[in-house]
Design an enzyme around this catalytic site. Structure first.
Site, PDB file in Angstrom:
ATOM      1  N   LYS A  74       0.812  -1.223   0.000  1.00  0.00           N
ATOM      2  CA  LYS A  74       0.000   0.000   0.000  1.00  0.00           C
ATOM      3  C   LYS A  74       0.845   1.274   0.000  1.00  0.00           C
ATOM      4  CE  LYS A  74      -3.850  -2.200   2.403  1.00  0.00           C
ATOM      5  NZ  LYS A  74      -4.890  -2.066   3.428  1.00  0.00           N
ATOM      6  N   ASP A 110      -9.649   2.417   3.304  1.00  0.00           N
ATOM      7  CA  ASP A 110      -9.590   1.617   4.533  1.00  0.00           C
ATOM      8  C   ASP A 110     -10.358   2.269   5.695  1.00  0.00           C
ATOM      9  OD1 ASP A 110      -8.197  -0.520   3.518  1.00  0.00           O
ATOM     10  OD2 ASP A 110      -6.229   0.231   4.107  1.00  0.00           O
ATOM     11  N   ILE A 225     -10.937  -6.513  13.540  1.00  0.00           N
ATOM     12  CA  ILE A 225     -10.858  -6.473  12.073  1.00  0.00           C
ATOM     13  C   ILE A 225     -10.484  -7.829  11.488  1.00  0.00           C
ATOM     14  CG2 ILE A 225     -10.306  -3.994  12.126  1.00  0.00           C
ATOM     15  CD1 ILE A 225      -7.536  -4.762  10.985  1.00  0.00           C
TER      16      ILE A 225
END
Ligand code: ATR
Length: 259
Positions: A74, A110, A225
């Site tokens: 990323k 995100d 998560i």
């Protein structure tokens, strides 16, 4: 990303990461392609960081229309974009790339995804979250903190196995985020209205996340998560203590048996 349904051509999209075999992106994005009647494919492509530049050349050459990016790429993709969104620049990372004509654009969804899921599961969470406790200090923690700051959570406590990473991340949000020692977690649990696990602990194949939840106050939101398994040991322990568990995968995908 804009995919036109007016063409019969199948447009190829990607998820790049290293490793990438575990990624649920083809299932999740495949769901939306089917839902919107779009002729597209979503493929896992294993791309180590050193090969990202070469992959971007394939994207620019027209092999793909766009896709998403996971760990550890990323940050690597960001300087390779023609146009990065303000959010991506603020996070120092992009997770979504697409071609618009000959322009390669990137964004980071995100924080948006984290907030949208939390909003859907616990609509009034922000009003009740004066203090949040974040476990972990990697890229996922950074995105979660961006989201919480955007929603005006006033006090964010951050703990991490490697304390220097917590200190470094907290320094990016000097007025809101405080790095605390991992050993203090049991006490910090009792101060928190929202707890978010952003570490990989509790994930299938990883060690369990072992924290003492005995001080958890009923009504505290506990968001993990990790989504394989959906009911992590953290959520299973929070539930009988009156915690409000938030699993790591949005409901339509749970129903579709994707976890
Ligand atoms: P991501 O982008 O998904 O956040 P990452 O940057 O690799 O990925 O961060 C993973 C997080 O999980 C880190 O906070 C990591 O702690 P360290 O910074 O100390 O590595 C945490 N983590 C991973 N394995 C762990 C373990 N066995 N015990 C405690 N924390 C762990």
């Amino acid at each position: 990303m804009i995919l036109s349904s007016t063409t019969a051509m199948t447009r190829r999209c990607f998820i790049i990461g290293h490793p990438v075999a575990h990624s649920r992106s083809p299932l999740i994005h495949g769901h939306w392609l089917a839902e919107h009647g779009l002729a597209g494919s979503y493929e896992r492509v294993d791309v180590p960081p050193a090969e990202v530049r070469g992959f971007i050349a394939r994207l620019r050459a027209g092999e793909f229309v766009g896709g998403n990016v996971t760990v550890p790429n990323k940050e690597v993709v960001l300087p390779l974009l023609d146009v990065a969104s303000e959010t991506a620049r603020a996070m120092g990372a992009a997770n979504t790339l697409w071609m618009e004509g000959s322009t390669l654009r990137g964004d980071n969804t995100d924080a948006y995804g984290f907030l949208a899921h939390l909003d859907a599961c616990v609509p009034d969470w922000a009003r009740r979250s004066g203090t949040a406790l974040i476990l972990g200090a990697g890229g996922a923690a950074r995105a979660v903190i961006h989201g919480l700051v955007e929603r005006s959570v006033g006090r964010i406590l951050l703990v991490n196995r490697s304390p220097e990473r917590a200190v470094e991340l907290a320094a990016s949000f000097p007025r809101t985020v405080e790095a605390r020692p991992w050993q203090d977690v049991a006490g910090l649990v009792g101060e928190s209205d929202l707890i978010v696990n952003t570490t990989s602990l509790g994930m299938h194949g990883q060690p369990p996340l072992e924290i003492d939840l005995s001080a958890l106050r009923p009504g505290t939101t506990v968001d993990d998560i990790v989504y394989v398994p959906l009911e992590t040991p953290l959520l299973a322990e929070a539930r009988p203590r009156g915690g409000i568990p938030v699993a790591g995968l949005h409901r339509p995908f749970q129903i579709a048996g994707m976890a």
